[in-house]
Design a protein around this motif. Structure first.
Motif, PDB file in Angstrom:
ATOM      1  N   ALA A 105     -35.826   5.262 -27.582  1.00 49.06           N
ATOM      2  CA  ALA A 105     -37.162   5.492 -27.026  1.00 49.06           C
ATOM      3  C   ALA A 105     -37.074   6.009 -25.595  1.00 49.06           C
ATOM      4  N   LEU A 106     -36.131   5.445 -24.822  1.00 44.59           N
ATOM      5  CA  LEU A 106     -35.968   5.859 -23.422  1.00 44.59           C
ATOM      6  C   LEU A 106     -35.484   7.302 -23.327  1.00 44.59           C
ATOM      7  N   ASP A 107     -34.573   7.702 -24.226  1.00 49.14           N
ATOM      8  CA  ASP A 107     -34.094   9.079 -24.235  1.00 49.14           C
ATOM      9  C   ASP A 107     -35.258  10.059 -24.439  1.00 49.14           C
ATOM     10  N   GLY A 108     -36.093   9.752 -25.444  1.00 47.08           N
ATOM     11  CA  GLY A 108     -37.252  10.607 -25.691  1.00 47.08           C
ATOM     12  C   GLY A 108     -38.233  10.593 -24.531  1.00 47.08           C
ATOM     13  N   HIS A 109     -38.404   9.410 -23.937  1.00 45.86           N
ATOM     14  CA  HIS A 109     -39.321   9.259 -22.802  1.00 45.86           C
ATOM     15  C   HIS A 109     -38.838  10.067 -21.601  1.00 45.86           C
ATOM     16  N   LEU A 110     -37.539   9.954 -21.278  1.00 48.41           N
ATOM     17  CA  LEU A 110     -36.991  10.681 -20.127  1.00 48.41           C
ATOM     18  C   LEU A 110     -36.943  12.177 -20.385  1.00 48.41           C
ATOM     19  N   GLN A 111     -36.734  12.555 -21.655  1.00 39.81           N
ATOM     20  CA  GLN A 111     -36.657  13.974 -21.990  1.00 39.81           C
ATOM     21  C   GLN A 111     -37.956  14.683 -21.611  1.00 39.81           C
ATOM     22  N   LYS A 112     -39.080  13.993 -21.826  1.00 41.53           N
ATOM     23  CA  LYS A 112     -40.369  14.597 -21.494  1.00 41.53           C
ATOM     24  C   LYS A 112     -40.796  14.261 -20.067  1.00 41.53           C
ATOM     25  N   ARG A 113     -40.548  13.009 -19.656  1.00 43.32           N
ATOM     26  CA  ARG A 113     -41.012  12.567 -18.335  1.00 43.32           C
ATOM     27  C   ARG A 113     -40.298  13.325 -17.217  1.00 43.32           C
ATOM     28  N   LEU A 114     -39.005  13.539 -17.369  1.00 45.73           N
ATOM     29  CA  LEU A 114     -38.229  14.256 -16.360  1.00 45.73           C
ATOM     30  C   LEU A 114     -37.995  15.686 -16.851  1.00 45.73           C
ATOM     31  N   SER A 115     -39.081  16.434 -16.947  1.00 48.78           N
ATOM     32  CA  SER A 115     -39.000  17.780 -17.533  1.00 48.78           C
ATOM     33  C   SER A 115     -38.795  18.860 -16.489  1.00 48.78           C
ATOM     34  N   ALA A 116     -38.909  18.538 -15.202  1.00 49.88           N
ATOM     35  CA  ALA A 116     -38.695  19.548 -14.162  1.00 49.88           C
ATOM     36  C   ALA A 116     -37.208  19.887 -14.070  1.00 49.88           C
ATOM     37  N   ASP A 117     -36.908  21.026 -13.449  1.00 50.18           N
ATOM     38  CA  ASP A 117     -35.513  21.462 -13.330  1.00 50.18           C
ATOM     39  C   ASP A 117     -34.810  20.850 -12.125  1.00 50.18           C
ATOM     40  N   LEU A 118     -35.546  20.669 -11.032  1.00 49.82           N
ATOM     41  CA  LEU A 118     -34.965  20.131  -9.801  1.00 49.82           C
ATOM     42  C   LEU A 118     -35.890  19.064  -9.220  1.00 49.82           C
ATOM     43  N   TYR A 119     -35.265  18.068  -8.595  1.00 50.47           N
ATOM     44  CA  TYR A 119     -36.018  17.029  -7.893  1.00 50.47           C
ATOM     45  C   TYR A 119     -35.444  16.923  -6.480  1.00 50.47           C
ATOM     46  N   ILE A 120     -36.303  17.047  -5.485  1.00 51.50           N
ATOM     47  CA  ILE A 120     -35.838  16.951  -4.101  1.00 51.50           C
ATOM     48  C   ILE A 120     -36.602  15.845  -3.390  1.00 51.50           C
ATOM     49  N   ARG A 121     -35.888  15.165  -2.504  1.00 55.52           N
ATOM     50  CA  ARG A 121     -36.486  14.071  -1.738  1.00 55.52           C
ATOM     51  C   ARG A 121     -36.107  14.256  -0.263  1.00 55.52           C
ATOM     52  N   PRO A 122     -36.832  15.096   0.461  1.00 54.35           N
ATOM     53  CA  PRO A 122     -36.508  15.317   1.875  1.00 54.35           C
ATOM     54  C   PRO A 122     -36.801  14.083   2.716  1.00 54.35           C
ATOM     55  N   SER A 123     -36.198  14.015   3.877  1.00 53.96           N
ATOM     56  CA  SER A 123     -36.425  12.886   4.780  1.00 53.96           C
ATOM     57  C   SER A 123     -37.885  12.803   5.196  1.00 53.96           C
ATOM     58  N   ILE A 124     -38.506  13.956   5.416  1.00 50.56           N
ATOM     59  CA  ILE A 124     -39.926  14.008   5.772  1.00 50.56           C
ATOM     60  C   ILE A 124     -40.615  14.966   4.798  1.00 50.56           C
ATOM     61  N   VAL A 125     -41.582  14.452   4.058  1.00 52.09           N
ATOM     62  CA  VAL A 125     -42.345  15.264   3.109  1.00 52.09           C
ATOM     63  C   VAL A 125     -43.595  15.759   3.834  1.00 52.09           C
ATOM     64  N   SER A 126     -43.669  17.063   4.037  1.00 56.21           N
ATOM     65  CA  SER A 126     -44.795  17.628   4.793  1.00 56.21           C
ATOM     66  C   SER A 126     -45.632  18.544   3.914  1.00 56.21           C
ATOM     67  N   GLU A 127     -46.883  18.758   4.339  1.00 55.65           N
ATOM     68  CA  GLU A 127     -47.773  19.655   3.618  1.00 55.65           C
ATOM     69  C   GLU A 127     -47.297  21.096   3.735  1.00 55.65           C
ATOM     70  N   ASP A 128     -46.717  21.447   4.892  1.00 54.66           N
ATOM     71  CA  ASP A 128     -46.196  22.805   5.080  1.00 54.66           C
ATOM     72  C   ASP A 128     -45.072  23.105   4.092  1.00 54.66           C
ATOM     73  N   MET A 129     -44.192  22.117   3.889  1.00 50.98           N
ATOM     74  CA  MET A 129     -43.094  22.307   2.946  1.00 50.98           C
ATOM     75  C   MET A 129     -43.634  22.486   1.533  1.00 50.98           C
ATOM     76  N   GLU A 130     -44.669  21.718   1.188  1.00 50.41           N
ATOM     77  CA  GLU A 130     -45.275  21.844  -0.139  1.00 50.41           C
ATOM     78  C   GLU A 130     -45.872  23.232  -0.326  1.00 50.41           C
ATOM     79  N   ASN A 131     -46.563  23.744   0.692  1.00 53.79           N
ATOM     80  CA  ASN A 131     -47.183  25.075   0.596  1.00 53.79           C
ATOM     81  C   ASN A 131     -46.123  26.168   0.465  1.00 53.79           C
ATOM     82  N   GLU A 132     -45.020  26.026   1.213  1.00 52.10           N
ATOM     83  CA  GLU A 132     -43.946  27.013   1.129  1.00 52.10           C
ATOM     84  C   GLU A 132     -43.339  27.046  -0.270  1.00 52.10           C
TER      85      GLU A 132
END
Length: 807
Positions: A470-497
């Motif tokens: 069940a977890l495999d199927g759940h993660l297969q769909k839940r984590l469907s993006a290609d890349l995940y980034i976690r910067p030290s500071i998440v800003s609106e400017d970075m999101e717009n870029e």
């Protein structure tokens, strides 16, 4: 008394001549209570975690002063005002993470170490000549030895380098994953400017609660130490561990039963001699009871010691799970407690009473009637509970009914196997067939213990495999993006870029706000989560009815209708938030209302989570934490090239960017860690069951001397006798294994259909992996045959003349 003293002296001399028998008895009786003592100890330490303050002083914490929802710290001004209040004993705590010069991160906790000097307690007792003196106490970092080993500093005086400054490190057991230091040093490293993470209130009277709440007003929250999130979230985890430990104790009880039977059968000759010499039967019985009670108490103490050792072996994995999923805020070290010994002694006494009752002869007619009644009640109970089980207790009661039903039918099936016609005319095999009818009763306790241990292990295997699928199927769909980034500071400017970039098809976010839901006059902590501004950014969410997420499920409020939101499955199952409910979420003085439009799967999360669009959080002006971005690439983009460009553009470290495959593997590994403890407990239970088989065949061997001697005098060779007896044991164990498979599947089904949804709030389909189940059964069957063969080898090698002489 003289008579009893002489009897005990005879028993003592007997054990001096049979030291192996005494050791076997003590080990068998101790293992029974070791497992349940281990889990009881872990649960006890978790419940007593606030007996000491964060400064490791013996000051029971009764309340916490925590920041308002949406804030991470208490202001310096408020802490300054609180510290001046009379009749309150307060201890400030500052927590956070610092970046070491070698780019690794370390969790730290700052407390007032001045109290170590003032009271001469806590960690000050560990400041010996090899550790820092009090002059540099406030510049010292205290770490658990396991963390020091993980950091890889093997020098005699380990050190940490932070921002170019070097700090001495001192080892201290029981700190867990966090470094302990003076709050002034933590303030300097975290640049907190006098703010604190929370304040511990020591032994506050009920009369002071209301005045303190008024002082805090809208600036902070006052929470009782008994109402922390950990106590609510970890309840099902410990409940399941306790259920498994109790199952292990029942397996151990069969072993203890065999140990008593072995000790008593080995002394039958001595008992007869004492009776012939004039000892009263009543005195002999008193002596046996006193002896077994005394040994039961000694074995309870040894079992508690073994349990403490096992608990401290498991505490690393348990602590990791409790921190990751259940918000544990303390390190755990399990110590010996007198209640463990009392629990073990009570359980050992129960086994002793069962043994004494079993010695009473019961007419076959009444025995058959009792067993039939118990079987009927088990079947009726299982049917009723199958329809109406709605709590953790009734779900486990359903497991008990299934076990009782199998317990009662197993002896009958075994007897039927040896009663039917065998396709052979071999006299030796026919003797084995006839001899087995008496052996089944002698081996019954070991057979039932093995049946229970294997059934529990297969049931857990079914549950884990189903959860993993069940977890495999759940993660297969839940984590469907290609890349995940976690910067030290998440800003609106970075999101717009990122949104304007021609490399990404979709840029999602992960926002989380801590809120409260007023439910039945109780405030329920709720996570408010969003992945983007519209329903399309939540397409990776799987609803229970399997329909796609659309604007009817998630949307912002308008002049004519409320905002639409989704609730996770635990919020629906555990806290009764239904589709169509209008809920009000509060964060301090701010609040929002939304209409629940659907329920979604959320494996791994036990607390209530509400899913909304980012605009709902922004419009409510809730304080939230933005964790990072999920990036879906346009087709034909090279993921490695894009990842490298992101690192260079936004100065990201390698651990701040994850590709889809790596992130899924990390998430799955995190969940698999939760089952390490159950796998270890299952292994321990199987070891006890195999040990019980060995003890049973050892006991049975003493009763087999006469028939085996007769066969050998009639010309049966040792080899023929050994393989015939091993065949006999193999048939009994094979039938037990075949019965354990349906038992395990039924237990696994009960765990998935009842225990998992009721305790954790998750539902999933039953998945059977036959190669894993059959492979496990084959390994256990082989080990059980080896355990049964060892006593046979010793018995076969015995000189025939000695065996005949002992008849």
């Amino acid at each position: 008394m003289t008579e009893l003293r002489l009897i005990f002296y005879s028993y003592g001399q007997f054990y001096l001549r049979h030291k192996g028998l005494l050791l076997l008895f003590i080990l068998g009786f101790s293992l029974g209570s070791a497992l349940i003592s281990a889990i009881y100890g872990l649960n006890l330490e978790a419940s007593k975690r606030y007996t000491n303050s964060s400064a490791l002083l013996e000051n029971p914490v009764t309340h916490f002063i925590k920041p308002q929802l949406g804030k991470s710290r208490i202001s310096h001004a408020l802490w300054h005002r609180l510290s001046r209040l009379p009749n309150l004993n307060l201890e400030p705590v500052l927590e956070g993470r610092v970046l070491l010069d070698d780019k690794r991160r370390l969790s730290i906790r700052g407390v007032d170490l001045l109290k170590w000097v003032k009271f001469g307690k806590g960690g000050a007792g560990q400041l010996d000549s090899g550790q820092p003196n009090r002059g540099r106490l406030f510049e010292t970092v205290f770490l658990d030895p396991k963390v020091i080993a993980r950091l890889g500093d093997k020098t005699t005086q380990p050190k940490l380098t932070i921002d170019g400054n070097t700090y001495h490190v001192s080892a201290m057991e029981g700190l867990g994953h966090q470094a302990l230091m003076d709050i002034s040093l933590a303030d300097k490293l975290l640049q907190a400017n006098g703010e604190v993470s929370f304040v511990e209130v020591i032994e506050m009277r009920d009369a002071n609660v209301k005045p303190l709440t008024e002082v805090l007003a809208q600036q902070a929250r006052l929470e009782s130490a008994t109402e922390q999130a950990f106590d609510t979230l970890s309840g099902p985890f410990f409940f399941n561990l306790q259920a498994l430990a109790f199952l292990g104790y029942i397996v151990g009880a069969f072993l203890s039963f065999n140990a008593i039977k072995l000790a008593v059968s080995a002394r039958k000759k001595l008992q007869r001699q004492l009776y012939v010499l004039g000892c009263q039967q009543r005195r002999l019985m008193q002596a046996v009871v006193i002896e077994l009670l005394s040994l039961g108490l000694i074995c309870a103490f040894i079992g508690a010691l073994l349990g403490v050792t096992l608990a401290n072996v498991l505490v690393t994995d348990v602590g990791r799970v409790l921190r990751s999923f259940y918000q544990l805020d303390r390190g755990l070290i399990v110590g010996l407690d007198y209640s463990m010994v009392l629990l073990g002694f009570a359980l050992n006494t129960l086994v002793l009473v069962c043994f004494l009752v079993s010695q009473k002869s019961i007419a076959a007619k009444f025995k058959k009637m009792i067993l039939g009644s118990v079987f009927l009640l088990s079947v009726i109970g299982a049917v009723v509970l199958w329809r109406y089980a709605d709590s953790k207790f009734t779900a486990l009661l359903l497991c008990a009914c299934v076990l009782f039903a199998f317990f009662i039918v197993t002896p009958s099936i075994l007897k039927r196997v040896f009663s039917c016609r065998w396709p052979t005319q071999s006299p030796l095999l026919l003797w084995i067939k006839a001899d087995s009818k008496t052996q089944i009763n002698e081996l019954l306790s070991a057979v039932l213990a093995t049946l229970m241990a294997m059934g529990a292990a297969i049931g857990m295997q079914v549950m884990v495999n189903s959860f993993s699928t069940a977890l495999d199927g759940h993660l297969q769909k839940r984590l469907s993006a290609d890349l995940y980034i976690r910067p030290s500071i998440v800003s609106e400017d970075m999101e717009n870029e990122l949104r304007k970039s021609d490399k990404f098809e979709k840029v999602g976010v992960y926002w989380q706000a801590q809120t409260e839901l007023l439910s039945h006059s109780k405030r329920l902590p709720v996570k408010l989560v969003s992945f983007g501004p519209s329903a399309i950014y939540h397409s990776h969410i799987t609803l229970l009815d399997r329909v796609p997420v659309d604007p009817e499920h998630l949307s912002s409020a308008t002049n004519h209708r409320l905002a639409r939101c989704l609730v996770n499955e635990p919020g629906w199952r555990l806290y009764n938030i239904e589709i169509g409910d209008t809920i009000e979420l509060q964060q301090g003085a701010k609040q929002i209302s939304c209409l629940v439009s659907g329920i979604y799967y959320d494996y791994g999360e036990q607390s209530t989570t509400i899913l909304v669009t980012t605009s709902v959080i922004e419009n409510a002006k809730f304080a939230y934490e933005a964790y990072g971005f999920s990036l879906t690439l346009i087709p034909n983009q090279d993921i490695d090239v894009v990842a490298q460009q992101l690192k260079e553009t936004y100065d990201l470290e390698t651990n701040q960017i994850s590709v889809n495959k790596t992130f899924k593997a990390f998430a799955k590994q995190l969940f698999e860690n939760t089952f390490k403890v159950t796998h270890a407990l299952n292994l321990f239970i199987m070891m006890i069951a195999l040990f019980g088989i060995w003890v049973s065949f050892l006991t049975l061997g003493r009763q087999q001397l006469q028939p085996m001697s007769v066969l050998q005098t009639l010309g049966v060779t040792r080899s023929q006798l050994f393989w015939s007896k091993l065949l006999q044991a193999g048939v009994i164990l094979m039938v037990t294994t075949l019965l354990a498979i349906p038992l395990g599947i039924m237990l696994g089904w009960v765990l998935l259909a009842y225990v998992m949804p009721i305790a954790f709030g998750w539902s999933m389909a039953l998945v059977l992996s036959w190669p894993d189940i059959l492979g496990f059964c084959a390994v256990v069957l082989l080990l059980a045959l080896i355990a049964s063969a060892l006593p046979l080898i010793k018995l076969i090698r015995r000189n025939v003349a000695d065996s005949v002489a002992s008849l």
